[in-house]
Write a protein that holds these residues in place. Structure first.
Motif, short mmCIF file in Angstrom:
data_model
loop_
_atom_site.label_atom_id
_atom_site.label_comp_id
_atom_site.label_asym_id
_atom_site.label_seq_id
_atom_site.Cartn_x
_atom_site.Cartn_y
_atom_site.Cartn_z
N LEU A 7 0.84 -1.20 0.00
CA LEU A 7 0.00 0.00 0.00
C LEU A 7 0.87 1.26 0.00
N ILE A 8 1.90 1.27 0.84
CA ILE A 8 2.80 2.43 0.90
C ILE A 8 3.53 2.61 -0.43
N ASP A 74 4.91 -1.28 10.58
CA ASP A 74 4.55 -2.01 11.80
C ASP A 74 3.08 -2.38 11.71
N GLY A 75 2.80 -3.61 11.31
CA GLY A 75 1.40 -4.03 11.16
C GLY A 75 0.71 -3.20 10.10
N GLU A 76 -0.38 -2.54 10.50
CA GLU A 76 -1.13 -1.71 9.57
C GLU A 76 -0.76 -0.22 9.70
N TYR A 102 1.05 6.76 8.51
CA TYR A 102 -0.20 6.24 7.96
C TYR A 102 -0.75 5.13 8.86
N HIS A 103 -2.06 5.13 9.04
CA HIS A 103 -2.76 4.04 9.72
C HIS A 103 -3.77 3.48 8.72
N PHE A 104 -3.66 2.19 8.44
CA PHE A 104 -4.52 1.53 7.46
C PHE A 104 -5.54 0.62 8.14
N SER A 105 -6.67 0.45 7.49
CA SER A 105 -7.66 -0.56 7.87
C SER A 105 -8.39 -0.96 6.59
#
Length: 120
Positions: A7-8, A74-76, A102-105
């Motif tokens: 994603l990044i 780190d994780g999402e 960034y924080h993804f879900s």
């Protein structure tokens, strides 16, 4: 589900190609973007519409060039270091340094925090 690293990589490519309309597709409907800038202070944008309609400021370059540095996953969550250059509307150079967190879900950005230092 796409990995955070993938994603990044996609988001960074979008910034490199200056395709902000594609960036919007990576945002959740409830996105919150916290921006801390050495020139403009703190701004909070809520939702895709506010981000689509944000004004970078009359003194900022129309086209920015990005060079990405350290990326930590780190994780999402991901942190991305970046330097930016461009030409201001008056012809003077622009240079900045930033870190975006960034924080993804569910493959969407739900929270983004940006720290920007305008160098020139």
């Amino acid at each position: 589900m796409t990995t955070t690293r993938a994603l990044i990589a996609k988001v960074n490519k979008i910034f490199e190609e200056n395709k902000m309309e594609e960036f919007i597709e990576f945002l959740s409907d409830e996105i919150i973007w916290e921006m801390y800038s050495s020139s403009t202070g703190h701004t909070t944008l809520r939702g895709k519409d506010e981000i689509k309609n944000m004004d970078a400021g009359e003194d900022m370059p129309e086209r920015m060039y990005f060079k990405f540095g350290t990326i930590i996953i780190d994780g999402e969550m991901a942190s991305v270091e970046c330097t930016t250059t461009g030409e201001r509307p008056n012809g003077s150079p622009y240079q900045g340094s930033s870190c975006d967190i960034y924080h993804f879900s569910n493959d969407k950005i739900i929270l983004m925090t940006s720290y920007v230092i305008d160098n020139v």
